[in-house]
Motif scaffolding. Structure first.
Motif, PDB file in Angstrom:
ATOM      1  N   MET A 183       0.616  -1.059  -0.032  1.00 56.53           N
ATOM      2  CA  MET A 183       0.092   0.206  -0.099  1.00 56.53           C
ATOM      3  C   MET A 183       0.839   1.131   0.095  1.00 56.53           C
ATOM      4  O   MET A 183       1.729   1.316   0.848  1.00 56.53           O
ATOM      5  N   SER A 184       0.483   2.290  -0.801  1.00 53.35           N
ATOM      6  CA  SER A 184       1.223   3.601  -0.810  1.00 53.35           C
ATOM      7  C   SER A 184       0.368   4.769  -0.898  1.00 53.35           C
ATOM      8  O   SER A 184      -0.033   5.166  -1.861  1.00 53.35           O
ATOM      9  N   PRO A 185      -0.359   4.977   0.394  1.00 56.07           N
ATOM     10  CA  PRO A 185      -1.398   5.969   0.315  1.00 56.07           C
ATOM     11  C   PRO A 185      -0.900   7.226   0.205  1.00 56.07           C
ATOM     12  O   PRO A 185       0.195   7.603   0.596  1.00 56.07           O
ATOM     13  N   THR A 186      -1.690   8.212  -0.561  1.00 57.61           N
ATOM     14  CA  THR A 186      -0.981   9.463  -0.918  1.00 57.61           C
ATOM     15  C   THR A 186      -2.370  10.371  -0.763  1.00 57.61           C
ATOM     16  O   THR A 186      -3.509  10.144  -1.084  1.00 57.61           O
ATOM     17  N   LEU A 187      -2.090  11.633  -0.218  1.00 58.81           N
ATOM     18  CA  LEU A 187      -3.198  12.748  -0.224  1.00 58.81           C
ATOM     19  C   LEU A 187      -2.720  13.952  -0.516  1.00 58.81           C
ATOM     20  O   LEU A 187      -1.598  14.350  -0.650  1.00 58.81           O
ATOM     21  N   VAL A 188      -3.787  14.667  -1.086  1.00 58.71           N
ATOM     22  CA  VAL A 188      -3.407  15.967  -1.374  1.00 58.71           C
ATOM     23  C   VAL A 188      -4.634  17.015  -1.057  1.00 58.71           C
ATOM     24  O   VAL A 188      -5.564  16.340  -1.403  1.00 58.71           O
ATOM     25  N   ALA A 217      -4.790  15.342 -10.728  1.00 60.19           N
ATOM     26  CA  ALA A 217      -3.608  14.964 -11.445  1.00 60.19           C
ATOM     27  C   ALA A 217      -2.388  14.601 -10.320  1.00 60.19           C
ATOM     28  O   ALA A 217      -1.526  14.379 -10.697  1.00 60.19           O
ATOM     29  N   ALA A 218      -2.383  15.651  -9.316  1.00 59.83           N
ATOM     30  CA  ALA A 218      -1.252  15.786  -8.645  1.00 59.83           C
ATOM     31  C   ALA A 218      -0.920  14.352  -7.636  1.00 59.83           C
ATOM     32  O   ALA A 218       0.333  14.137  -7.237  1.00 59.83           O
ATOM     33  N   VAL A 219      -2.068  13.558  -7.654  1.00 60.63           N
ATOM     34  CA  VAL A 219      -1.621  12.402  -6.848  1.00 60.63           C
ATOM     35  C   VAL A 219      -1.409  11.133  -7.877  1.00 60.63           C
ATOM     36  O   VAL A 219      -1.438  10.058  -7.328  1.00 60.63           O
ATOM     37  N   ALA A 220      -1.709  11.570  -9.164  1.00 55.56           N
ATOM     38  CA  ALA A 220      -1.592  10.371 -10.198  1.00 55.56           C
ATOM     39  C   ALA A 220      -0.326   9.647 -10.213  1.00 55.56           C
ATOM     40  O   ALA A 220       0.824  10.538 -10.184  1.00 55.56           O
ATOM     41  N   GLY A 221      -0.196   8.563 -10.190  1.00 54.71           N
ATOM     42  CA  GLY A 221       1.224   7.855 -10.314  1.00 54.71           C
ATOM     43  C   GLY A 221       1.552   7.484 -11.636  1.00 54.71           C
ATOM     44  O   GLY A 221       0.799   7.889 -12.713  1.00 54.71           O
ATOM     45  N   GLU A 222       2.466   6.552 -12.012  1.00 52.43           N
ATOM     46  CA  GLU A 222       2.621   6.273 -13.209  1.00 52.43           C
ATOM     47  C   GLU A 222       1.504   5.426 -14.184  1.00 52.43           C
ATOM     48  O   GLU A 222       1.233   5.533 -15.265  1.00 52.43           O
ATOM     49  N   ALA A 223       0.965   4.624 -13.150  1.00 45.81           N
ATOM     50  CA  ALA A 223      -0.157   4.006 -13.853  1.00 45.81           C
ATOM     51  C   ALA A 223      -1.483   4.654 -13.589  1.00 45.81           C
ATOM     52  O   ALA A 223      -1.655   5.068 -12.456  1.00 45.81           O
ATOM     53  N   PRO A 224      -2.456   4.449 -14.260  1.00 45.62           N
ATOM     54  CA  PRO A 224      -3.695   5.320 -14.160  1.00 45.62           C
ATOM     55  C   PRO A 224      -4.638   4.501 -13.072  1.00 45.62           C
ATOM     56  O   PRO A 224      -4.243   3.466 -12.773  1.00 45.62           O
ATOM     57  N   THR A 251     -19.470  17.897 -10.631  1.00 45.04           N
ATOM     58  CA  THR A 251     -19.202  17.533 -11.844  1.00 45.04           C
ATOM     59  C   THR A 251     -17.620  17.549 -12.262  1.00 45.04           C
ATOM     60  O   THR A 251     -17.121  16.969 -13.108  1.00 45.04           O
ATOM     61  N   ALA A 252     -17.359  18.814 -12.075  1.00 40.45           N
ATOM     62  CA  ALA A 252     -15.962  19.156 -12.835  1.00 40.45           C
ATOM     63  C   ALA A 252     -14.796  18.130 -11.918  1.00 40.45           C
ATOM     64  O   ALA A 252     -13.800  17.727 -12.528  1.00 40.45           O
ATOM     65  N   SER A 253     -14.945  17.843 -10.696  1.00 44.36           N
ATOM     66  CA  SER A 253     -13.980  16.944 -10.128  1.00 44.36           C
ATOM     67  C   SER A 253     -14.022  15.686 -10.588  1.00 44.36           C
ATOM     68  O   SER A 253     -13.019  15.019 -10.747  1.00 44.36           O
ATOM     69  N   LEU A 254     -15.254  15.186 -10.782  1.00 46.43           N
ATOM     70  CA  LEU A 254     -15.344  13.816 -11.292  1.00 46.43           C
ATOM     71  C   LEU A 254     -14.838  13.684 -12.677  1.00 46.43           C
ATOM     72  O   LEU A 254     -14.191  12.807 -13.187  1.00 46.43           O
ATOM     73  N   SER A 255     -14.990  14.789 -13.509  1.00 50.79           N
ATOM     74  CA  SER A 255     -14.639  14.772 -14.726  1.00 50.79           C
ATOM     75  C   SER A 255     -13.036  14.652 -14.964  1.00 50.79           C
ATOM     76  O   SER A 255     -12.322  14.203 -15.773  1.00 50.79           O
ATOM     77  N   ALA A 256     -12.507  15.615 -14.158  1.00 46.96           N
ATOM     78  CA  ALA A 256     -11.099  15.454 -13.835  1.00 46.96           C
ATOM     79  C   ALA A 256     -10.357  14.436 -13.315  1.00 46.96           C
ATOM     80  O   ALA A 256      -9.442  13.644 -13.921  1.00 46.96           O
ATOM     81  N   ALA A 257     -11.057  13.677 -12.657  1.00 48.79           N
ATOM     82  CA  ALA A 257     -10.562  12.466 -11.899  1.00 48.79           C
ATOM     83  C   ALA A 257     -10.893  11.210 -12.932  1.00 48.79           C
ATOM     84  O   ALA A 257      -9.792  10.673 -13.011  1.00 48.79           O
ATOM     85  N   ALA A 258     -11.870  11.243 -13.760  1.00 49.05           N
ATOM     86  CA  ALA A 258     -12.061  10.244 -14.828  1.00 49.05           C
ATOM     87  C   ALA A 258     -10.922  10.197 -15.480  1.00 49.05           C
ATOM     88  O   ALA A 258     -10.725   9.342 -16.515  1.00 49.05           O
ATOM     89  N   ALA A 259     -10.272  11.368 -16.202  1.00 50.20           N
ATOM     90  CA  ALA A 259      -9.351  11.642 -17.114  1.00 50.20           C
ATOM     91  C   ALA A 259      -7.957  11.021 -16.707  1.00 50.20           C
ATOM     92  O   ALA A 259      -7.326  10.646 -17.714  1.00 50.20           O
ATOM     93  N   LEU A 260      -7.853  10.481 -15.505  1.00 50.91           N
ATOM     94  CA  LEU A 260      -6.774  10.018 -15.002  1.00 50.91           C
ATOM     95  C   LEU A 260      -6.886   8.458 -14.899  1.00 50.91           C
ATOM     96  O   LEU A 260      -6.085   7.745 -13.998  1.00 50.91           O
ATOM     97  N   ALA A 261      -8.137   7.817 -15.311  1.00 53.71           N
ATOM     98  CA  ALA A 261      -8.317   6.498 -14.952  1.00 53.71           C
ATOM     99  C   ALA A 261      -8.231   5.900 -16.363  1.00 53.71           C
ATOM    100  O   ALA A 261      -8.598   6.519 -17.366  1.00 53.71           O
ATOM    101  N   GLU A 262      -8.456   4.649 -16.197  1.00 52.37           N
ATOM    102  CA  GLU A 262      -8.261   3.710 -17.469  1.00 52.37           C
ATOM    103  C   GLU A 262      -9.696   3.753 -17.821  1.00 52.37           C
ATOM    104  O   GLU A 262     -10.874   3.997 -17.308  1.00 52.37           O
ATOM    105  N   ARG A 263     -10.103   3.604 -19.352  1.00 53.16           N
ATOM    106  CA  ARG A 263     -11.089   3.386 -19.893  1.00 53.16           C
ATOM    107  C   ARG A 263     -11.864   2.140 -19.316  1.00 53.16           C
ATOM    108  O   ARG A 263     -11.338   1.204 -19.190  1.00 53.16           O
ATOM    109  N   GLY A 264     -13.329   2.397 -19.023  1.00 56.63           N
ATOM    110  CA  GLY A 264     -14.047   1.447 -18.242  1.00 56.63           C
ATOM    111  C   GLY A 264     -13.720   1.203 -16.857  1.00 56.63           C
ATOM    112  O   GLY A 264     -14.540   0.545 -16.488  1.00 56.63           O
ATOM    113  N   SER A 265     -12.994   2.068 -16.218  1.00 59.60           N
ATOM    114  CA  SER A 265     -12.836   2.201 -14.765  1.00 59.60           C
ATOM    115  C   SER A 265     -14.087   2.505 -13.896  1.00 59.60           C
ATOM    116  O   SER A 265     -14.980   3.234 -14.494  1.00 59.60           O
ATOM    117  N   ALA A 266     -14.202   1.979 -12.888  1.00 58.92           N
ATOM    118  CA  ALA A 266     -15.560   2.126 -12.100  1.00 58.92           C
ATOM    119  C   ALA A 266     -15.221   3.568 -11.200  1.00 58.92           C
ATOM    120  O   ALA A 266     -14.282   3.715 -10.796  1.00 58.92           O
TER     121      ALA A 266
END
Length: 290
Positions: free
Chosen positions: A1-6, A122-129, A149-164
């Motif tokens: 586990m490598s928890p990250t907070l921002v 994006a500040a907590v995004a690692g190498e893997a989405p 809405t905006a936060s969800l959209s920004a977060a979704a852009a950091l996720a794999e396609r089809g992520s939950a």
């Protein structure tokens, strides 16, 4: 586990500030640290059934890279990490993030989760989405002008396609005993209600509509029993004030009056032994990134 907070500017429902009762030995019972402690020690645990139901459904575990929006004091992240997930979190409330770092720090030692101030998800995004995103806080507490809405959209852009993407909210108002208590907040805050705010009952399709606005694809939902139980009325008042639902009322009404009317609204839910018990049903939606 490598928890990250921002730290991250999320809607009011995500930061959920509130307050405690005066005269209980706290240096500043209305301050952010006291409010955060009340949230972490009294109120946040009420949503554990919601967290666990969503995690069970998604089989959260090793291989999960989870981003928690509005992670608060970190209980949901801790539960996911205990299942083997790699977790990251963002929140606007620094006092709650301090508690989250304590929870996620091994043995309470100096290896606390890193906090990067002022950044987006994006500040907590690692190498893997990310492959799971959560936004558990009840949609019924969201000011329509400050929805995530905006936060969800920004977060979704950091996720794999089809992520939950998990969205949480109140269930049908007739199945939520706490709804009657929260109406006190709306009534007391009426002088400020120029553009909405405070608590409102959830609509049947609120979560689906939020998902669609954020560019997500709804993919199933569920209901979970989340009763609110407190040791006594004083604890109930402190816990409910910590949610932030009563903030608008506290701005326009004497604090003692807010506490008095909240206590009166809780009276029908108090048992002979002094405990307070309010059955509630919460709802979650599983959406998918496109």
């Amino acid at each position: 586990m490598s928890p990250t907070l921002v730290r991250h500017q999320l809607p009011a429902s995500a930061s959920l500030p509130g307050g405690g009762l005066p005269g209980e030995g706290l240096p500043d019972p209305a301050g952010p640290r006291a409010r955060a402690r009340d949230w972490a020690e009294i109120q946040e645990r009420m949503l554990v059934p919601l967290y666990e139901a969503a995690y069970d459904r998604l089989r959260i575990g090793a291989g999960t890279r989870l981003l928690g929006l509005g992670c608060g004091s970190g209980l949901a992240l801790l539960l996911a990490a205990a299942r083997g997930a790699q977790v990251s979190g963002v929140d606007a409330d620094e006092a709650r993030l301090e508690l989250a770092r304590e929870r996620l720090s091994p043995d309470g030692g100096p290896q606390a989760a890193a906090v990067v101030g002022g950044g987006p998800p994006a500040a907590v995004a690692g190498e893997a989405p990310f492959n799971v995103i959560t936004a558990f806080h009840p949609s019924g507490c969201v000011n329509p002008a400050e929805e995530p809405t905006a936060s969800l959209s920004a977060a979704a852009a950091l996720a794999e396609r089809g992520s939950a993407v998990v969205l949480g909210g109140w269930g049908p108002v007739e199945r939520c005993a706490t709804a009657g208590v929260l109406r006190v907040a709306r009534r007391l805050a009426d002088p400020l209600r120029t553009g909405g705010g405070g608590w409102r009952p959830s609509g049947r399709d609120d979560l689906e509509e939020l998902a669609e606005r954020a560019g997500l694809r709804p993919d199933g939902s569920g209901r979970v029993s989340c009763p609110f139980g407190y040791a006594d009325a004083a604890s109930a008042v402190r816990g409910l004030l910590s949610t932030g639902v009563f903030d608008a009322a506290l701005e326009v009404t004497d604090r003692r009056q807010v506490e008095k009317e909240l206590g009166e609204a809780l009276h029908p839910h108090q048992r002979p032994d002094g405990t307070v018990w309010m059955p509630n049903v919460f709802r979650y939606l599983i959406a998918r990134t496109r």
